[in-house]
Enzyme design. Structure first.
Site, PDB file in Angstrom:
ATOM      1  N   ASP A 239       0.825  -1.221   0.000  1.00 51.29           N
ATOM      2  CA  ASP A 239       0.000   0.000   0.000  1.00 51.29           C
ATOM      3  C   ASP A 239       0.859   1.271   0.000  1.00 51.29           C
ATOM      4  OD1 ASP A 239      -2.016  -1.813   0.344  1.00 51.29           O
ATOM      5  OD2 ASP A 239      -2.683  -1.081   2.292  1.00 51.29           O
ATOM      6  N   TYR A 396      -5.509 -10.016  -4.810  1.00 54.62           N
ATOM      7  CA  TYR A 396      -4.581 -11.094  -4.468  1.00 54.62           C
ATOM      8  C   TYR A 396      -3.698 -11.486  -5.655  1.00 54.62           C
ATOM      9  CZ  TYR A 396      -7.353 -11.164  -0.236  1.00 54.62           C
ATOM     10  OH  TYR A 396      -7.973 -10.776   0.919  1.00 54.62           O
ATOM     11  N   ILE A 398      -2.404  -9.294  -7.580  1.00 52.80           N
ATOM     12  CA  ILE A 398      -1.366  -8.265  -7.617  1.00 52.80           C
ATOM     13  C   ILE A 398      -0.283  -8.527  -6.586  1.00 52.80           C
ATOM     14  CG2 ILE A 398      -0.976  -5.858  -6.921  1.00 52.80           C
ATOM     15  CD1 ILE A 398      -3.373  -5.092  -8.570  1.00 52.80           C
TER      16      ILE A 398
HETATM   17  O1  LIG Z   1      -7.057 -10.064   3.078  1.00 52.32           O
HETATM   18  P1  LIG Z   1      -5.906  -9.756   3.960  1.00 52.32           P
HETATM   19  O2  LIG Z   1      -4.818 -10.750   3.902  1.00 52.32           O
HETATM   20  O3  LIG Z   1      -6.292  -9.426   5.362  1.00 52.32           O
HETATM   21  O4  LIG Z   1      -5.218  -8.462   3.388  1.00 52.32           O
HETATM   22  C1  LIG Z   1      -5.874  -7.308   2.957  1.00 52.32           C
HETATM   23  C2  LIG Z   1      -4.967  -6.138   3.124  1.00 52.32           C
HETATM   24  O5  LIG Z   1      -3.629  -6.443   2.862  1.00 52.32           O
HETATM   25  C3  LIG Z   1      -3.038  -5.423   2.102  1.00 52.32           C
HETATM   26  O6  LIG Z   1      -2.808  -5.922   0.804  1.00 52.32           O
HETATM   27  C4  LIG Z   1      -1.729  -5.026   2.704  1.00 52.32           C
HETATM   28  O7  LIG Z   1      -1.958  -4.583   4.003  1.00 52.32           O
HETATM   29  P2  LIG Z   1      -0.862  -4.691   5.120  1.00 52.32           P
HETATM   30  O8  LIG Z   1       0.298  -3.863   4.660  1.00 52.32           O
HETATM   31  O9  LIG Z   1      -1.466  -4.114   6.352  1.00 52.32           O
HETATM   32  O10 LIG Z   1      -0.480  -6.119   5.267  1.00 52.32           O
HETATM   33  C5  LIG Z   1      -4.052  -4.296   2.056  1.00 52.32           C
HETATM   34  O11 LIG Z   1      -4.008  -3.590   0.871  1.00 52.32           O
HETATM   35  C6  LIG Z   1      -5.320  -5.028   2.237  1.00 52.32           C
HETATM   36  O12 LIG Z   1      -6.291  -4.255   2.867  1.00 52.32           O
END
Ligand SMILES: O=P(O)(O)OC[C@H]1O[C@](O)(COP(=O)(O)O)[C@@H](O)[C@@H]1O
Ligand SMILES: Nc1ncnc2c1ncn2[C@@H]1O[C@H](COP(=O)(O)OP(=O)(O)O)[C@@H](O)[C@H]1O
Ligand SMILES: [Mg+2]
Length: 475
Positions: A239, A396, A398
């Protein structure tokens, strides 16, 4: 004033612009102090000269080793002003430059390093693990290197896995993290007890903003217990929501992958009658991927990020804008960051309070909601006209890919920089690029800093001028 610059040159003109007798002045520079084990371990002595002195691939010459006087400025863009007047920024902050040090504080033969990955996936995690293992092994001769399985909880719930260059040699080709990752499970006492019990004296923590907040607590507890353990954080954030550093590894790969989703949405939209292609991209609280993907794609008609509000109905709203675009071009592409518009989506109290295992707010799917609202709007206002919304959520896809070449290079630099810093006795720090130069930043500063998209600078204006989207400011 005597000048070496030819009349009319840029330098001459700049000098003429200011009072001849007043030299340019920069704001004062504050060096961000970096924690070192010797601060709380008074008897600590260097373990010896850097083994790179004897490495057949390195010929350390003058200037090869970095000293604590080598710094990286946080802001390289500033406004020069005549002495006395404030300039921008009012205060310069400098961080110690990353790189090998002349003396090391760990004897490689007794060094036991632990590597852990936490939080969501990000392209390049496996490369960082690989480069940590290979770097510790080849650069410093460390032979006891361990992987902690499945995030913070792995310290106290699963036996560590011994790692060697042979084992990790092709990990950079693989997406995800071979060590596994998880959210939640942060039990400070259990984690630090386990670090002590396993005899680890170096801990490499790869993770995002949440992970870095946990790493600060581990570092502080290690300090409180006066343990001879170096703790370092390597920011992983697809992010790009971690502050101070330019960007994380994996970010460029993610932007590149997002292009494919936007391209597909564009093809679908163009091939339909009144077609809208809708893409949701990652970004809990920041719209960096969405913004960069929009600017590089050039097919996006509207970019929605968490840092700016938007609304659907009425003058200046999204529907009015899309109606116009469909009239002009027959199709439109909307790219929305997952954290955008969350306050517009109706939700139950239970949904309001839902948190993931790490305590992050769980978002509702803004893409699915937008798709449904778009359909309702069209059916209401144009009941007899064809209309299609094709919604793509590539999240996912990406983040599960291996890193691209640029990110892979970054992974090597960040891993080696982290090793050099820890071997030199530094602790409680993060490694990352600042204006392109790798630096050591106190963990606490990184854990507190956020990196939101500034909607006041030229980049956001650039987005708006490319898309011509409304500013969503209600008149
Ligand atoms: O479905 P999951 O694994 O909880 O991850 C969703 C989140 O992970 C991310 O890809 C990355 O977030 P983090 O940096 O907090 O791990 C976010 O863009 C997304 O909201
Ligand atoms: N404030 C915090 N203090 C201690 N640990 C935290 C904190 N926030 C998150 N963590 C831990 O860090 C790990 C990763 O956090 P998470 O927010 O899921 O991902 P990311 O680090 O990618 O942002 C989890 O194990 C979580 O429990
Ligand atoms: Mg996070």
């Amino acid at each position: 004033m005597a000048t070496d610059h030819p009349a009319g040159s840029a330098t001459q003109q700049l000098n003429d612009h200011f009072d001849d007798h007043q030299p340019f002045s920069l704001s004062p520079i504050t060096l961000q102090k970096l924690p070192h084990l010797s601060e709380y371990l008074q008897d600590l002595q260097p373990a010896g000269p850097n083994p790179l002195d004897r490495n057949p691939f390195f010929y350390p010459s003058d200037g090869f080793y970095i000293t604590s006087s080598d710094v990286v400025l946080r802001h390289t863009v500033c406004r020069l002003s005549p002495s006395g007047a404030p300039d921008y920024p009012f205060h310069h902050v400098a961080y110690i430059r990353a790189g090998p040090r002349k003396n090391i504080f760990f004897d490689p033969s007794t060094t036991r390093a632990a590597i852990v990955t936490c939080g969501g996936l990000c392209p390049g995690m496996n490369t960082v693990i690989r480069e940590l293992v290979v770097g510790l092994w080849d650069l410093y001769g460390v032979r006891q290197i361990f992987g902690i399985k499945a995030g913070y909880r792995g310290f106290y719930s699963t036996p560590p896995v011994e790692l060697s260059p042979k084992m990790v040699h092709n990990w950079h080709m693989r997406g995800g993290t071979v060590l596994g990752t998880s959210r939640g499970g942060f039990d400070l006492k259990k984690i630090v007890d386990a670090i002590q019990n396993h005899g680890f004296n170096q801990v490499y923590i790869i993770g995002g903003d949440g992970t870095m907040r946990g790493a600060v607590k581990i570092f502080e507890e290690v300090q409180r217990r006066k343990l001879r353990i170096g703790v370092t954080g390597i920011p992983k954030t697809v992010d790009n929501d971690v502050g101070i550093i330019d960007r994380s590894f994996g970010f460029q790969t993610a932007v590149e992958m997002a292009q494919q989703a936007i391209h597909a949405a564009h093809v679908e939209a163009e091939s339909a009658v009144n077609g809208i292609g809708l893409v949701k991209l990652m970004g809990r609280s920041t719209g960096h991927i969405t913004l960069h993907a929009t600017l590089s794609s050039r097919d996006v008609d509207c970019c929605l990020i968490p840092e700016t509000e938007f609304y659907l109905e009425g003058k200046g709203g999204l529907f009015e804008f899309l109606e116009q675009r469909l009239k002009e071009r027959g199709h439109a592409v909307v790219v929305v960051a997952e954290g955008a518009g969350q306050d517009l989506i109706p939700r139950t109290k239970a949904q309001e309070e839902e948190r993931d295992e790490s305590g992050n707010r769980v978002f509702l799917d803004v893409g699915a909601w937008l798709k449904s609202e778009l359909k309702k709007w069209w059916d209401r206002d144009h009941p007899n006209e064809l209309f299609t919304v094709k919604y793509i959520d590539p999240t996912y896809m990406i983040r599960a890919v291996p890193a691209n070449a640029t990110d892979n290079l970054y992974c090597t630099l960040v891993a080696h920089s982290a090793i050099h810093g820890v071997m030199a006795g530094h602790t409680g720090f993060v490694t990352g690029p600042i204006n392109g130069n790798h630096a050591y930043i106190p963990l606490i500063d990184v854990a507190q800093a956020k990196n939101a998209v500034s909607t006041k600078d030229h980049k956001w204006e650039w987005v708006r001028s490319v898309t011509n989207q409304p500013d969503f400011v209600k008149s």
